[in-house]
Write an enzyme that holds these catalytic residues in place. Structure first.
Site, PDB file in Angstrom:
ATOM      1  N   ASN A  38      35.691  72.058  64.112  1.00  0.00           N
ATOM      2  CA  ASN A  38      37.041  71.956  63.554  1.00  0.00           C
ATOM      3  C   ASN A  38      37.857  73.066  64.200  1.00  0.00           C
ATOM      4  O   ASN A  38      37.451  74.220  64.162  1.00  0.00           O
ATOM      5  CB  ASN A  38      36.956  72.147  62.031  1.00  0.00           C
ATOM      6  CG  ASN A  38      38.308  72.041  61.363  1.00  0.00           C
ATOM      7  OD1 ASN A  38      39.295  71.675  61.995  1.00  0.00           O
ATOM      8  ND2 ASN A  38      38.355  72.359  60.082  1.00  0.00           N
ATOM      9  N   GLY A  39      38.964  72.723  64.834  1.00  0.00           N
ATOM     10  CA  GLY A  39      39.784  73.726  65.514  1.00  0.00           C
ATOM     11  C   GLY A  39      40.195  73.196  66.876  1.00  0.00           C
ATOM     12  O   GLY A  39      40.079  72.006  67.159  1.00  0.00           O
TER      13      GLY A  39
ATOM     14  N   TRP B 218      40.320  64.226  63.155  1.00  0.00           N
ATOM     15  CA  TRP B 218      41.756  63.928  63.208  1.00  0.00           C
ATOM     16  C   TRP B 218      42.141  64.227  64.655  1.00  0.00           C
ATOM     17  O   TRP B 218      42.183  65.393  65.060  1.00  0.00           O
ATOM     18  CB  TRP B 218      42.488  64.831  62.228  1.00  0.00           C
ATOM     19  CG  TRP B 218      43.922  64.492  61.978  1.00  0.00           C
ATOM     20  CD1 TRP B 218      44.412  63.563  61.103  1.00  0.00           C
ATOM     21  CD2 TRP B 218      45.058  65.106  62.585  1.00  0.00           C
ATOM     22  NE1 TRP B 218      45.779  63.561  61.136  1.00  0.00           N
ATOM     23  CE2 TRP B 218      46.215  64.486  62.035  1.00  0.00           C
ATOM     24  CE3 TRP B 218      45.237  66.103  63.550  1.00  0.00           C
ATOM     25  CZ2 TRP B 218      47.507  64.840  62.412  1.00  0.00           C
ATOM     26  CZ3 TRP B 218      46.531  66.447  63.920  1.00  0.00           C
ATOM     27  CH2 TRP B 218      47.641  65.817  63.352  1.00  0.00           C
TER      28      TRP B 218
ATOM     29  N   CYS C  18      40.492  67.762  60.652  1.00  0.00           N
ATOM     30  CA  CYS C  18      39.042  67.602  60.784  1.00  0.00           C
ATOM     31  C   CYS C  18      38.298  68.292  59.635  1.00  0.00           C
ATOM     32  O   CYS C  18      38.731  69.334  59.140  1.00  0.00           O
ATOM     33  CB  CYS C  18      38.545  68.217  62.075  1.00  0.00           C
ATOM     34  SG  CYS C  18      39.355  67.556  63.519  1.00  0.00           S
TER      35      CYS C  18
ATOM     36  N   HIS D 216      80.175  64.932  54.398  1.00  0.00           N
ATOM     37  CA  HIS D 216      80.379  65.522  55.731  1.00  0.00           C
ATOM     38  C   HIS D 216      79.600  64.755  56.806  1.00  0.00           C
ATOM     39  O   HIS D 216      79.244  65.333  57.827  1.00  0.00           O
ATOM     40  CB  HIS D 216      79.969  66.999  55.713  1.00  0.00           C
ATOM     41  CG  HIS D 216      80.804  67.821  54.777  1.00  0.00           C
ATOM     42  ND1 HIS D 216      82.130  68.116  55.023  1.00  0.00           N
ATOM     43  CD2 HIS D 216      80.520  68.366  53.564  1.00  0.00           C
ATOM     44  CE1 HIS D 216      82.620  68.828  54.022  1.00  0.00           C
ATOM     45  NE2 HIS D 216      81.658  68.986  53.119  1.00  0.00           N
TER      46      HIS D 216
ATOM     47  N   GLU E 114      62.485  67.813  47.976  1.00  0.00           N
ATOM     48  CA  GLU E 114      61.090  67.491  47.661  1.00  0.00           C
ATOM     49  C   GLU E 114      60.960  66.018  47.250  1.00  0.00           C
ATOM     50  O   GLU E 114      60.019  65.335  47.652  1.00  0.00           O
ATOM     51  CB  GLU E 114      60.583  68.430  46.555  1.00  0.00           C
ATOM     52  CG  GLU E 114      59.195  68.114  46.031  1.00  0.00           C
ATOM     53  CD  GLU E 114      58.101  68.178  47.077  1.00  0.00           C
ATOM     54  OE1 GLU E 114      58.342  68.670  48.195  1.00  0.00           O
ATOM     55  OE2 GLU E 114      56.989  67.692  46.780  1.00  0.00           O
TER      56      GLU E 114
ATOM     57  N   GLU F 272      56.776  60.297  52.529  1.00  0.00           N
ATOM     58  CA  GLU F 272      55.382  60.424  52.918  1.00  0.00           C
ATOM     59  C   GLU F 272      54.497  59.329  52.323  1.00  0.00           C
ATOM     60  O   GLU F 272      53.555  58.905  52.986  1.00  0.00           O
ATOM     61  CB  GLU F 272      54.868  61.852  52.673  1.00  0.00           C
ATOM     62  CG  GLU F 272      54.198  62.186  51.402  1.00  0.00           C
ATOM     63  CD  GLU F 272      53.752  63.653  51.327  1.00  0.00           C
ATOM     64  OE1 GLU F 272      54.135  64.298  50.354  1.00  0.00           O
ATOM     65  OE2 GLU F 272      52.988  64.135  52.186  1.00  0.00           O
TER      66      GLU F 272
ATOM     67  N   LYS G 282      45.948  66.445  54.760  1.00  0.00           N
ATOM     68  CA  LYS G 282      46.189  67.292  53.584  1.00  0.00           C
ATOM     69  C   LYS G 282      46.344  68.754  53.993  1.00  0.00           C
ATOM     70  O   LYS G 282      47.167  69.475  53.457  1.00  0.00           O
ATOM     71  CB  LYS G 282      45.014  67.133  52.615  1.00  0.00           C
ATOM     72  CG  LYS G 282      45.116  67.968  51.353  1.00  0.00           C
ATOM     73  CD  LYS G 282      46.166  67.419  50.429  1.00  0.00           C
ATOM     74  CE  LYS G 282      46.282  68.193  49.135  1.00  0.00           C
ATOM     75  NZ  LYS G 282      47.539  67.881  48.439  1.00  0.00           N
TER      76      LYS G 282
ATOM     77  N   LYS H  34      58.568  63.365  49.257  1.00  0.00           N
ATOM     78  CA  LYS H  34      57.552  62.556  48.573  1.00  0.00           C
ATOM     79  C   LYS H  34      57.770  61.080  48.879  1.00  0.00           C
ATOM     80  O   LYS H  34      56.834  60.343  49.165  1.00  0.00           O
ATOM     81  CB  LYS H  34      57.669  62.824  47.079  1.00  0.00           C
ATOM     82  CG  LYS H  34      56.440  62.947  46.276  1.00  0.00           C
ATOM     83  CD  LYS H  34      55.760  64.274  46.244  1.00  0.00           C
ATOM     84  CE  LYS H  34      55.359  64.814  47.576  1.00  0.00           C
ATOM     85  NZ  LYS H  34      54.900  66.169  47.562  1.00  0.00           N
TER      86      LYS H  34
ATOM     87  N   ARG I 266      41.393  65.072  53.534  1.00  0.00           N
ATOM     88  CA  ARG I 266      42.041  65.962  54.510  1.00  0.00           C
ATOM     89  C   ARG I 266      42.775  65.171  55.589  1.00  0.00           C
ATOM     90  O   ARG I 266      43.611  65.724  56.294  1.00  0.00           O
ATOM     91  CB  ARG I 266      40.976  66.854  55.181  1.00  0.00           C
ATOM     92  CG  ARG I 266      40.335  67.844  54.236  1.00  0.00           C
ATOM     93  CD  ARG I 266      39.110  68.466  54.867  1.00  0.00           C
ATOM     94  NE  ARG I 266      39.414  69.363  55.958  1.00  0.00           N
ATOM     95  CZ  ARG I 266      39.553  70.676  55.848  1.00  0.00           C
ATOM     96  NH1 ARG I 266      39.425  71.251  54.659  1.00  0.00           N
ATOM     97  NH2 ARG I 266      39.815  71.432  56.890  1.00  0.00           N
TER      98      ARG I 266
HETATM   99  O1  M6R Z   1      48.653  73.646  51.917  1.00  0.00           O
HETATM  100  P1  M6R Z   1      50.117  73.949  52.118  1.00  0.00           P
HETATM  101  O2  M6R Z   1      50.843  74.100  50.850  1.00  0.00           O
HETATM  102  O3  M6R Z   1      50.340  75.128  53.025  1.00  0.00           O
HETATM  103  O4  M6R Z   1      50.683  72.664  52.862  1.00  0.00           O
HETATM  104  C1  M6R Z   1      51.979  72.623  53.380  1.00  0.00           C
HETATM  105  C2  M6R Z   1      52.393  71.206  53.684  1.00  0.00           C
HETATM  106  O5  M6R Z   1      51.599  70.664  54.688  1.00  0.00           O
HETATM  107  C3  M6R Z   1      52.293  70.301  52.437  1.00  0.00           C
HETATM  108  O6  M6R Z   1      53.021  70.833  51.381  1.00  0.00           O
HETATM  109  C4  M6R Z   1      52.813  68.888  52.735  1.00  0.00           C
HETATM  110  O7  M6R Z   1      54.169  68.931  53.017  1.00  0.00           O
HETATM  111  C5  M6R Z   1      52.508  67.986  51.544  1.00  0.00           C
HETATM  112  N1  M6R Z   1      51.565  66.973  51.910  1.00  0.00           N
HETATM  113  C6  M6R Z   1      53.683  67.267  51.007  1.00  0.00           C
HETATM  114  O8  M6R Z   1      53.345  66.476  49.919  1.00  0.00           O
END
Ligand code: M6R
Length: 579
Positions: A97-98, A71, A2, A475, A452, A459, A574, A456, A27
């Site tokens: 927000n919360g 959200w 949010c 394995h 990583e 996502e 985000k 990527k 976000r």
């Molecule tokens: O803001 P942060 O680095 O704490 O966020 C952690 C994860 O939510 C963030 O890295 C997420 O995995 C990314 N969207 C991946 O691309």
């Protein structure tokens, strides 16, 4: 997650609120809404994205207003569940927000006292509680309501015929922007950058009374002063600047993000912290967790320093023995799991360091010290330049601990990052875009680099991807290898090169197409794989960076080929501000 915005001043609030909400879109959200104040409260709220609706035609009159991107947590995404929420009279409106953890109990009591609820949200109880305490003084009503709430909130509240916005914060971020005869409020700095560079970061427990000309902040009933800080981000940073997507722009900004972060260096306190730490634990989530793991491999192999790395969401419930220095790594500085872990580390008496990209973010308020990355604002949900800037910050720490051993390498690394940005990866994209499953494999620091790469790919392209230590595939996951399952292998020179080549041959024997990232000129590797992507022949610290950037490009172009919503992938936010 949010996002909230507020405006009070001499301009019509609606266009400013809508623009502000667009700046918060990154976000992640599923619905949005605004309210403006006149002799009544004017309301517009809608399920879906701002660009999907007739939002351009929204024209609520008023010079005071609040807005929200939701959200969904309590209640499905719908027009009714969207914020702002109002009390029974419709004369008090708020955005939140919360999460209000005791909302069910409060709602039961309020319904018992005759309140009528419109939505399924936790937030609506706040509007009805304020209604009960409202006797013409909105700040007083909010002050009486907040102690009844359990959970987290950033709140903006308006009431008809009351020329104020009341803002409150506890465990959810809220910043104020000081303009010329006008004031702004928002969940983060993005909506404020085009209006002002003067920012006030509210603290937990603060209640702000905002009028067009002034903001007065109270904490525990007493007036408090919070510093006005100047932000060094500007509005150009949050524009796409000719790129197809923010993610593409941010990938291309990585040489600069790395260079700026290295150039900024460490302050003496942070340098002393890392030099003197007896035990070092890193805590992080998602991509930031992967940078922490890379740091572990580098620190242990290059400098013989033992490092522990923990996932933020596990840490609070299964804390490791806590001693020494705890480093929280978070691009946004607002990730709830990472913050919870950091608070626990403080309770155990650890010294704490935050590595973050966002000045004034919550993590900077909690940690003893902050090491600020210099990536500039990152809008794409997928972390790219923040990942590279995090690595820059972590490599700086390594360099300080090893008395400048890597200073020369780090000062030139941005050039190698720039070099790989233009690699031709179309053959690799062609192999990945038709696949249902993809594996990424590597050894040592290239194992978390592979994790990583897989994150990527998942996502933004929605292709199922796994990052594995190259030796682990046999394995179990070997059972999944077919000619339709590409494997992306990161295979730089060094002590693991020989065993990586053997692993690649084993995978080839199971008919998996292999895309290998190796050193430019490595003919042996080029001959055994299906697609070879050359990386510059550099120091291992730099190979980590160049390999990562190529993997980002692979995901990006695969997602584009599949016509995915690259900057706003489905279901993701985000900044993950709930546990
Ligand atoms: O803001 P942060 O680095 O704490 O966020 C952690 C994860 O939510 C963030 O890295 C997420 O995995 C990314 N969207 C991946 O691309």
């Amino acid at each position: 997650m949010c996002g909230i915005v507020g405006y009070i001043g001499r301009r019509e609030a609606t266009p400013l609120l809508m623009q502000g909400l667009k700046r918060l879109e990154y976000r992640g959200y599923d619905s949005f809404g605004i309210a403006t104040m006149g002799s009544d409260i004017n309301l517009f709220k809608k399920r879906g994205r701002i660009s999907d609706s007739e939002s351009d035609a929204v024209a609520l009159a008023g010079y005071v207003g609040i807005g929200h991107t939701r959200w969904a947590t309590h209640g499905e995404p719908s027009d009714i569940n969207s914020h702002p929420h109002t009390d029974c009279s419709g004369r008090i409106a708020l955005v939140h927000n919360g999460v209000i953890e005791n909302y069910a109990e409060l709602k039961k009591q309020l319904v018992g006292r005759g309140h009528r609820f419109a939505s399924e949200t936790d937030t609506e109880v706040i509007a009805h509680l304020i209604e009960e305490h409202y006797n013409g003084d909105l700040r007083e009503a909010v002050e009486k309501t907040l102690p009844l709430l359990k959970g987290s909130y950033a709140l903006l509240v308006i009431a008809a015929d009351d020329q104020r916005i009341i803002a409150a914060r506890d465990c959810s971020p809220l910043v104020l922007g000081i303009g010329d005869g006008e004031l702004f409020a928002a969940s983060d700095m993005m909506p404020l950058l085009e209006h002002t560079e003067r920012i006030v970061f509210m603290e937990d427990g603060d209640i702000a009374e905002i009028t067009a000309g002034e903001v007065a902040i109270y904490c525990d009933g007493a007036r408090v002063e919070r510093p006005v800080e100047l932000v060094n981000w500007c509005v150009e940073d949050v524009r796409k600047g000719g790129f197809a997507h923010y993610m593409q722009k941010e990938i291309f900004e990585q040489p600069q993000a790395f260079y700026e972060t290295i150039k900024a260096g460490l302050d003496d306190h942070v340098a002393d912290m890392i030099k003197n730490a007896s035990e070092i634990t890193l805590v992080a989530c998602g991509t930031s967790y992967h940078t922490a793991l890379i740091f572990k491999y580098l620190a242990e192999s290059l400098c013989n320093i033992p490092i522990r790395v923990e996932v933020g969401s596990e840490f609070k419930y299964y804390p490791p023995p806590l001693k020494g220095l705890v480093i929280a790594v978070s691009q946004s500085g607002e990730t709830a799991d990472t913050l919870a872990a950091l608070k626990m580390a403080k309770v155990h008496g650890c010294s704490t360091l935050a590595i973050t990209n966002v000045q004034g973010s919550t993590v900077t308020r909690i940690a003893d010290r902050t090491l600020l990355m210099r990536a500039g604002p990152e809008i794409g949900v997928a972390a790219t330049k923040s990942y590279t800037a995090q690595l820059a910050a972590l490599m700086e720490l390594l360099d300080a601990r090893c008395e400048g051993a890597f200073a020369d390498v780090l000062s030139h690394a941005h050039l190698a990052i720039g070099e790989v940005l233009l690699r031709d990866i179309q053959q690799a994209v062609a192999l990945c875009k038709g696949a249902e499953h993809v594996f990424f494999v590597g050894r040592g620091p290239f194992y978390p680099v592979s994790m990583e790469g897989a994150l990527k790919m998942k996502e933004i392209s929605y292709i199922h991807a796994e990052g594995y230590a190259a030796g682990e595939l046999k394995h179990g996951p070997f059972a999944l290898l077919t000619e339709q399952t590409p494997v992306i292998a990161v295979c730089p020179p060094g002590s693991t090169y020989g065993v990586m080549v053997s692993n690649i041959k084993e995978m080839k024997a199971r008919r998996a197409p292999i895309i290998a990232l190796g050193t430019d000129g490595d003919k042996e590797l080029e001959e055994i794989v299906d697609v070879f992507i050359p990386l510059p022949d550099t120091h291992p610290l730099v190979q980590v960076l160049t390999a990562s950037v190529v993997l980002q490009l692979l995901s990006y172009h695969t997602a584009c080929a599949l016509q995915r919503d690259v900057d706003k992938p489905r279901n993701l936010a985000k900044s993950v501000t709930v546990e």
